[in-house]
Design a protein around this motif. Structure first.
Motif, PDB file in Angstrom:
ATOM      1  N   UNK A 123       2.590   7.522  -5.985  1.00 38.95           N
ATOM      2  CA  UNK A 123       1.602   8.261  -6.485  1.00 38.95           C
ATOM      3  C   UNK A 123       2.083   9.802  -5.987  1.00 38.95           C
ATOM      4  N   UNK A 124       2.358   9.920  -4.763  1.00 36.18           N
ATOM      5  CA  UNK A 124       2.376  11.349  -4.319  1.00 36.18           C
ATOM      6  C   UNK A 124       4.128  11.920  -4.034  1.00 36.18           C
ATOM      7  N   UNK A 125       4.949  10.943  -4.044  1.00 34.18           N
ATOM      8  CA  UNK A 125       6.228  11.490  -4.238  1.00 34.18           C
ATOM      9  C   UNK A 125       6.990  11.370  -5.652  1.00 34.18           C
TER      10      UNK A 125
ATOM     11  N   UNK B  38       0.597  -1.194  -0.200  1.00 38.68           N
ATOM     12  CA  UNK B  38      -0.031   0.064   0.101  1.00 38.68           C
ATOM     13  C   UNK B  38       0.764   1.238   0.092  1.00 38.68           C
ATOM     14  N   UNK B  39       1.934   1.373   1.008  1.00 40.75           N
ATOM     15  CA  UNK B  39       2.552   2.440   0.911  1.00 40.75           C
ATOM     16  C   UNK B  39       3.571   2.794  -0.392  1.00 40.75           C
ATOM     17  N   UNK B  40       3.883   1.615  -0.942  1.00 42.39           N
ATOM     18  CA  UNK B  40       4.697   1.601  -2.132  1.00 42.39           C
ATOM     19  C   UNK B  40       3.825   2.107  -3.079  1.00 42.39           C
ATOM     20  N   UNK B  41       2.570   2.091  -3.472  1.00 46.18           N
ATOM     21  CA  UNK B  41       1.798   2.823  -4.339  1.00 46.18           C
ATOM     22  C   UNK B  41       1.561   4.037  -3.805  1.00 46.18           C
ATOM     23  N   UNK B  42       1.501   4.462  -2.635  1.00 44.53           N
ATOM     24  CA  UNK B  42       1.149   5.901  -2.099  1.00 44.53           C
ATOM     25  C   UNK B  42       2.430   6.671  -2.372  1.00 44.53           C
TER      26      UNK B  42
END
Length: 146
Positions: free
Chosen positions: A120-122, A113-117
């Motif tokens: 997307x955002x960074x 999940x945080x890999x996708x986040x």
């Protein structure tokens, strides 16, 4: 004998206070070199200094999954670091701390999940999520480096 133990503990506390005071006065841009030099001078303070002094996040490469991950105190055991992708320590460590099987599933999902986040955002960088069991639940650390 009891007095000797008290003096040794007091001496280590004084050394740690002095070392931390010194680190606060040295340039933050050279923190890694300064910390390394300090650890060479006082190797007995390695654990408390590494735990107390914030350092820039370093990136490692998991040889099993070929993915990058971040190094921090929460995935360190001695001189080894656990990859959140393979759950293996590098360098290998036979008795390193690992999350329970149930918590490992949470850790794997959180990393995905945080890999996708992060992407997307960074728009790049590296992220890592580490989980560990507590007596009454669990704790987690979420790291993102651009």
């Amino acid at each position: 004998p009891k007095t000797h133990i008290t003096l040794v503990l007091l001496k280590m506390t004084d050394q740690l206070d002095c070392a931390l005071d010194l680190m606060r006065r040295l340039p933050p841009s050279q923190i890694e070199d300064n910390l390394s030099g300090l650890l060479d001078l006082v190797p007995d303070l390695t654990e408390p200094l590494l735990s107390a002094v914030d350092q820039p996040l370093k990136i490692a490469h998991d040889p099993v999954t070929k993915r990058e991950y971040l190094l921090c105190d929460y995935n360190r055991d001695g001189d080894s670091y656990r990859s959140p992708w393979s759950n293996k320590y590098d360098p290998p460590l036979e008795d390193g701390a690992l999350p329970s099987a149930e918590l490992r599933k949470v850790e794997v999902e959180a990393n995905e999940i945080f890999d996708i986040y992060r992407e997307m955002y960074f728009e790049g960088g590296v992220s890592s999520v580490y989980c560990w069991d507590l007596d009454d639940g669990f704790a987690a650390c979420i790291l993102i480096k651009k």
